[in-house]
Design a protein around this motif. Structure first.
Motif, PDB file in Angstrom:
ATOM      1  N   VAL A 251      34.723  59.483  -2.959  1.00  0.00           N
ATOM      2  CA  VAL A 251      33.754  58.719  -2.171  1.00  0.00           C
ATOM      3  C   VAL A 251      32.549  59.609  -1.899  1.00  0.00           C
ATOM      4  O   VAL A 251      32.705  60.739  -1.436  1.00  0.00           O
ATOM      5  N   ARG A 252      31.362  59.099  -2.173  1.00  0.00           N
ATOM      6  CA  ARG A 252      30.130  59.844  -1.921  1.00  0.00           C
ATOM      7  C   ARG A 252      29.279  59.108  -0.899  1.00  0.00           C
ATOM      8  O   ARG A 252      29.201  57.886  -0.908  1.00  0.00           O
ATOM      9  N   ALA A 253      28.657  59.883  -0.016  1.00  0.00           N
ATOM     10  CA  ALA A 253      27.800  59.294   1.010  1.00  0.00           C
ATOM     11  C   ALA A 253      26.607  60.205   1.254  1.00  0.00           C
ATOM     12  O   ALA A 253      26.727  61.426   1.235  1.00  0.00           O
ATOM     13  N   THR A 254      25.444  59.607   1.487  1.00  0.00           N
ATOM     14  CA  THR A 254      24.256  60.372   1.826  1.00  0.00           C
ATOM     15  C   THR A 254      23.542  59.707   2.995  1.00  0.00           C
ATOM     16  O   THR A 254      23.472  58.479   3.069  1.00  0.00           O
ATOM     17  N   VAL A 255      23.046  60.537   3.895  1.00  0.00           N
ATOM     18  CA  VAL A 255      22.309  60.040   5.063  1.00  0.00           C
ATOM     19  C   VAL A 255      20.878  60.557   5.009  1.00  0.00           C
ATOM     20  O   VAL A 255      20.252  60.841   6.024  1.00  0.00           O
ATOM     21  N   ALA A 256      20.335  60.682   3.804  1.00  0.00           N
ATOM     22  CA  ALA A 256      18.997  61.232   3.603  1.00  0.00           C
ATOM     23  C   ALA A 256      17.902  60.373   4.224  1.00  0.00           C
ATOM     24  O   ALA A 256      16.794  60.859   4.456  1.00  0.00           O
ATOM     25  N   ALA A 257      18.196  59.109   4.496  1.00  0.00           N
ATOM     26  CA  ALA A 257      17.198  58.246   5.130  1.00  0.00           C
ATOM     27  C   ALA A 257      16.893  58.684   6.551  1.00  0.00           C
ATOM     28  O   ALA A 257      15.842  58.337   7.105  1.00  0.00           O
ATOM     29  N   ASN A 258      17.799  59.455   7.147  1.00  0.00           N
ATOM     30  CA  ASN A 258      17.571  59.999   8.484  1.00  0.00           C
ATOM     31  C   ASN A 258      16.771  61.289   8.363  1.00  0.00           C
ATOM     32  O   ASN A 258      17.153  62.210   7.652  1.00  0.00           O
ATOM     33  N   ASP A 259      15.651  61.370   9.073  1.00  0.00           N
ATOM     34  CA  ASP A 259      14.738  62.510   8.930  1.00  0.00           C
ATOM     35  C   ASP A 259      15.397  63.830   9.310  1.00  0.00           C
ATOM     36  O   ASP A 259      15.213  64.848   8.634  1.00  0.00           O
ATOM     37  N   ASP A 260      16.163  63.844  10.408  1.00  0.00           N
ATOM     38  CA  ASP A 260      16.815  65.086  10.839  1.00  0.00           C
ATOM     39  C   ASP A 260      17.841  65.552   9.818  1.00  0.00           C
ATOM     40  O   ASP A 260      17.965  66.752   9.548  1.00  0.00           O
ATOM     41  N   ALA A 261      18.600  64.597   9.262  1.00  0.00           N
ATOM     42  CA  ALA A 261      19.603  64.952   8.263  1.00  0.00           C
ATOM     43  C   ALA A 261      18.934  65.452   6.984  1.00  0.00           C
ATOM     44  O   ALA A 261      19.380  66.428   6.380  1.00  0.00           O
ATOM     45  N   TYR A 262      17.858  64.798   6.593  1.00  0.00           N
ATOM     46  CA  TYR A 262      17.164  65.191   5.365  1.00  0.00           C
ATOM     47  C   TYR A 262      16.621  66.617   5.455  1.00  0.00           C
ATOM     48  O   TYR A 262      16.657  67.376   4.483  1.00  0.00           O
ATOM     49  N   LYS A 281      19.036  73.791  13.016  1.00  0.00           N
ATOM     50  CA  LYS A 281      20.172  73.733  13.936  1.00  0.00           C
ATOM     51  C   LYS A 281      20.782  72.338  14.027  1.00  0.00           C
ATOM     52  O   LYS A 281      21.828  72.157  14.651  1.00  0.00           O
ATOM     53  N   THR A 282      20.130  71.349  13.420  1.00  0.00           N
ATOM     54  CA  THR A 282      20.690  69.996  13.379  1.00  0.00           C
ATOM     55  C   THR A 282      21.758  69.854  12.302  1.00  0.00           C
ATOM     56  O   THR A 282      22.361  68.793  12.159  1.00  0.00           O
ATOM     57  N   LEU A 283      22.002  70.937  11.543  1.00  0.00           N
ATOM     58  CA  LEU A 283      22.956  70.873  10.430  1.00  0.00           C
ATOM     59  C   LEU A 283      24.349  70.404  10.842  1.00  0.00           C
ATOM     60  O   LEU A 283      24.914  69.504  10.207  1.00  0.00           O
ATOM     61  N   PRO A 284      24.975  70.974  11.895  1.00  0.00           N
ATOM     62  CA  PRO A 284      26.316  70.499  12.267  1.00  0.00           C
ATOM     63  C   PRO A 284      26.341  69.004  12.596  1.00  0.00           C
ATOM     64  O   PRO A 284      27.273  68.287  12.205  1.00  0.00           O
ATOM     65  N   LYS A 285      25.303  68.537  13.285  1.00  0.00           N
ATOM     66  CA  LYS A 285      25.231  67.114  13.630  1.00  0.00           C
ATOM     67  C   LYS A 285      25.075  66.267  12.368  1.00  0.00           C
ATOM     68  O   LYS A 285      25.692  65.198  12.245  1.00  0.00           O
ATOM     69  N   ALA A 286      24.273  66.738  11.430  1.00  0.00           N
ATOM     70  CA  ALA A 286      24.090  66.010  10.172  1.00  0.00           C
ATOM     71  C   ALA A 286      25.391  65.956   9.379  1.00  0.00           C
ATOM     72  O   ALA A 286      25.719  64.934   8.759  1.00  0.00           O
ATOM     73  N   ALA A 287      26.161  67.058   9.408  1.00  0.00           N
ATOM     74  CA  ALA A 287      27.435  67.094   8.695  1.00  0.00           C
ATOM     75  C   ALA A 287      28.415  66.080   9.277  1.00  0.00           C
ATOM     76  O   ALA A 287      29.101  65.361   8.539  1.00  0.00           O
ATOM     77  N   VAL A 288      28.490  66.010  10.605  1.00  0.00           N
ATOM     78  CA  VAL A 288      29.396  65.061  11.261  1.00  0.00           C
ATOM     79  C   VAL A 288      28.982  63.632  10.939  1.00  0.00           C
ATOM     80  O   VAL A 288      29.819  62.766  10.652  1.00  0.00           O
ATOM     81  N   ARG A 289      27.674  63.372  10.987  1.00  0.00           N
ATOM     82  CA  ARG A 289      27.186  62.025  10.700  1.00  0.00           C
ATOM     83  C   ARG A 289      27.501  61.625   9.262  1.00  0.00           C
ATOM     84  O   ARG A 289      27.949  60.499   8.996  1.00  0.00           O
ATOM     85  N   ALA A 290      27.271  62.538   8.325  1.00  0.00           N
ATOM     86  CA  ALA A 290      27.549  62.233   6.925  1.00  0.00           C
ATOM     87  C   ALA A 290      29.042  62.032   6.690  1.00  0.00           C
ATOM     88  O   ALA A 290      29.450  61.146   5.921  1.00  0.00           O
ATOM     89  N   PHE A 291      29.880  62.845   7.345  1.00  0.00           N
ATOM     90  CA  PHE A 291      31.330  62.707   7.206  1.00  0.00           C
ATOM     91  C   PHE A 291      31.791  61.365   7.762  1.00  0.00           C
ATOM     92  O   PHE A 291      32.642  60.684   7.161  1.00  0.00           O
ATOM     93  N   ALA A 292      31.243  60.970   8.902  1.00  0.00           N
ATOM     94  CA  ALA A 292      31.611  59.678   9.490  1.00  0.00           C
ATOM     95  C   ALA A 292      31.222  58.529   8.561  1.00  0.00           C
ATOM     96  O   ALA A 292      31.977  57.557   8.404  1.00  0.00           O
ATOM     97  N   THR A 293      30.051  58.631   7.945  1.00  0.00           N
ATOM     98  CA  THR A 293      29.610  57.606   6.994  1.00  0.00           C
ATOM     99  C   THR A 293      30.541  57.556   5.791  1.00  0.00           C
ATOM    100  O   THR A 293      30.904  56.479   5.298  1.00  0.00           O
ATOM    101  N   ASN A 294      30.938  58.720   5.325  1.00  0.00           N
ATOM    102  CA  ASN A 294      31.857  58.796   4.199  1.00  0.00           C
ATOM    103  C   ASN A 294      33.209  58.173   4.543  1.00  0.00           C
ATOM    104  O   ASN A 294      33.802  57.435   3.744  1.00  0.00           O
ATOM    105  N   LEU A 295      33.687  58.467   5.760  1.00  0.00           N
ATOM    106  CA  LEU A 295      35.011  57.983   6.164  1.00  0.00           C
ATOM    107  C   LEU A 295      35.075  56.464   6.266  1.00  0.00           C
ATOM    108  O   LEU A 295      36.153  55.876   6.099  1.00  0.00           O
TER     109      LEU A 295
END
Length: 462
Positions: A251-262, A281-295
Motif C-alpha cells: 500500500v502506498r500513500a502520499t500527503v504531498a498536497a499538504n504544504d507542511d508535509a511536502y 521539525k514538522t517531519l515526525p508529524k508528517a510521518a504520523v499523518r502519512a502512516f495514518a493515511t496509509n493505514l
C-alpha cells in the motif's frame, strides 16, 4: 432423432464442463505464478576504514572553516542525541578530507563499492547467476548519472540483453517498496512465465554531503550513513520452498498536497548557494499523518474480522454521539507479529510508537538499526529485517509489516508472510549478540563537555 437429443445434451454439458474446468485451472495456475516470494537478501557492510566514530565526526566538523563555535556546538548536540553509535559508515571522500571538493567520481566509486559487494554476495548466497535475472530495479535517491546505475550493474555483471531494467530516483527513503511494487506488477503481467527480479536499494552520500551552516540542513550529518541492500524475488512456485517470505500486500500513500508535509524534507540551496537537504521539525508529524493515511487502506486487508467489527462499532458509536473529532484506536498487533519500521530518526520512531500504540519491543529493531548503521535511506528496512532474523524472532507463519517513510511526504507499507523459521545473521553477524544496547546515548561525547555550555538549545528535533 429423439435418442440423439440426450447424447447431444451430454456432449454439450461435457464441453461446457471442460471449458469451465480449463478456465478455472488457468486462473489458478496464473494466480500461483502471480505470487511474489523473497528468496533472500544481503545488506551491505562497508569496510571498517570508513567507520564514523565520534572523534572522526569532531575532526570533520572542526576542519570546516565556515563553522564557528555556535555551529560546532549545535552540531555536536545534534550528534549526541541522534541515537547513532560508533560503528556507522561514511563516504571515502570525507576520510580523504575532500568533503568540500567532492566530485562525480566520488558518487560512482561509492556505488561501485556497494554493487560489487552486496550484489555479488547475493548471487553467491543464492546460487543464481546474473544472467538468470529477468528484471532489475535500482533505487538511489539523489545520484542519477548517465548511463544510469541500473545500466552500470548490467554492464558490470554481464546481464542478458533482454533484461527489463528500471532506475528509480528522487523517491526518498520509501523507494524500496516502490521497487517491490514494480517487481510485483511485472510478475503479474508476465504470469504464468517465471520471473526472477533483483531489487537494489541504496543512497549515495557523496553528492549530497552538506558543508554549510544552515541549521535545518545540518541534521543529515548526524543521521545519514552509507549502506545498501540487494534482494532477489520470484513468482516461480517451484522456488517457494526456498523462499524466506511471501509478499501479501503493498500500500502506498502520499500527503504531498499538504504544504507542511511536502516541505518536511526538501532539497534546496542555502543562503550561500550550498545545496543540501532541509529537514523540518514538522517531519515526525508528517510521518504520523502519512502512516495514518496509509493505514486507512491497509487495515482492512491485514486485520482479523473481530478487530474490524470492533473498529466499525466504535466508529458508529462516536458518530451517534456526534463527536466532532472521531478518534479510532487501531490495535495493529491483532494482525501483525513484527514491525519493520524505517529507522529514519529517533523522533520519527518515537512518534510512530506513541501514536499507534506500539511497545518498546516493537520498535527495538528500528532503534538498534539506527544505532548500528544510522539512517541508510531506502535500504534501512532491510537492516531492520535482518536484525529480527539475526535475533531468531521470525518464525513460520509470522506476519511482518514493513513501513517506509520518504520525502514528499510518503508512507509505503507491505505485509510479508514468513515461509519458515529463519535466523541468518547477515551483516549483523559480528555484533548481533551485543544488541539491544541499554542506551543509545553517545557516551563518547563526554569528553567534549563544552557543548553543554550554551544557554540556548534549539536542537529539540531529536
Amino acid at each position: 432423432m429423439m435418442e440423439l437429443i440426450p447424447l447431444s445434451a451430454v456432449l454439450m454439458m461435457l464441453a461446457i464442463t471442460l471449458t469451465m474446468g480449463s478456465l478455472a485451472w488457468k486462473a489458478t495456475y496464473r494466480h500461483r505464478h502471480s505470487q511474489c516470494y523473497l528468496l533472500d537478501y544481503v545488506c551491505y557492510k562497508p569496510s571498517d576504514d570508513r567507520k564514523m566514530t565520534t572523534d572522526m565526526a569532531v575532526s570533520v566538523l572542526e576542519r570546516n572553516k565556515q563553522f564557528g563555535v555556535a555551529e560546532l556546538r549545535y552540531l555536536f548536540r545534534l550528534y549526541s542525541r541522534a541515537g547513532v553509535g560508533e560503528q556507522t559508515y561514511i563516504p571515502s571522500c570525507v576520510f580523504a578530507g575532500r568533503e568540500n571538493f567532492r566530485n562525480h567520481q566520488d558518487g560512482v566509486d561509492e556505488m561501485d563499492a556497494f554493487f560489487k559487494d552486496a550484489i555479488a554476495g547475493l548471487f553467491a548466497k543464492t546460487g543464481f547467476s546474473p544472467r538468470d535475472v529477468d528484471v532489475l530495479l535500482v533505487n538511489v535517491n539523489v545520484f542519477c548519472p548517465e548511463p544510469c546505475l541500473s545500466s552500470r550493474i548490467v554492464q558490470h555483471y554481464g546481464m542478458r540483453e533482454d533484461i527489463a531494467a528500471y532506475n528509480v530516483s528522487g523517491m526518498g527513503c520509501s523507494a524500496t517498496l516502490v521497487c517491490l511494487g514494480i517487481a510485483q506488477n511485472v510478475m503479474r503481467a508476465r504470469a504464468p512465465r517465471p520471473v526472477l527480479a533483483l531489487v537494489v536499494s541504496s543512497e549515495a552520500l557523496s553528492p549530497g554531503w552538506y558543508c554549510g551552516k544552515d541549521r535545518s540542513m545540518m541534521l543529515g550529518f548526524a543521521l545519514f550513513r552509507c549502506g545498501g541492500a540487494a534482494a532477489l524475488l520470484t513468482n516461480n512456485p517451484a522456488l517457494c520452498g526456498r523462499a524466506k517470505m511471501k509478499l501479501r500486500h503493498i500500500v502506498r500513500a502520499t500527503v504531498a498536497a499538504n504544504d507542511d508535509a511536502y516541505s518536511a524534507i526538501l532539497q534546496r540551496e542555502d543562503a550561500d548557494n550550498i545545496a543540501g537537504f532541509s529537514i523540518n521539525k514538522t517531519l515526525p508529524k508528517a510521518a504520523v499523518r502519512a502512516f495514518a493515511t496509509n493505514l486507512k487502506r491497509l487495515v482492512p486487508r491485514i486485520l482479523p474480522a473481530r478487530e474490524l467489527i470492533r473498529l466499525t462499532t466504535d466508529l458508529i458509536r462516536q458518530k451517534m454521539l456526534r463527536r466532532e473529532r472521531v478518534k479510532i484506536n487501531v490495535n495493529l498487533k491483532t494482525g501483525v507479529d513484527h514491525f519493520c519500521l524505517h529507522s529514519g530518526g529517533v523522533a520519527v520512531i518515537e512518534a510512530v510508537k506513541k501514536n499507534f500504540g506500539l511497545d518498546e519491543v516493537d520498535v527495538e529493531p528500528s532503534r538498534m538499526t539506527l544505532h548500528r548503521w544510522g539512517n541508510t535511506s531506502a535500504s534501512s528496512v532491510w537492516y531492520v529485517l535482518s536484525y529480527m532474523e539475526g535475533k531468531g524472532r521470525l518464525k513460520r507463519g509470522d506476519r511482518v509489516l514493513m513501513v517506509t517513510f520518504g520525502s514528499g511526504f510518503k508512507c509505503n507499507s507491505c505485509m510479508w508472510d514468513v515461509m519458515g523459521d529463519i535466523a541468518d545473521k547477515g551483516a549483523w553477524e559480528e555484533c548481533i549478540d551485543e544488541y539491544p544496547v541499554e542506551s543509545t546515548a553517545n557516551v563518547s561525547l563526554d569528553k567534549y563537555g563544552w557543548i553543554n555550555d550554551a544557554d540556548h538549545d534549539d536542537s529539540s528535533f531529536f
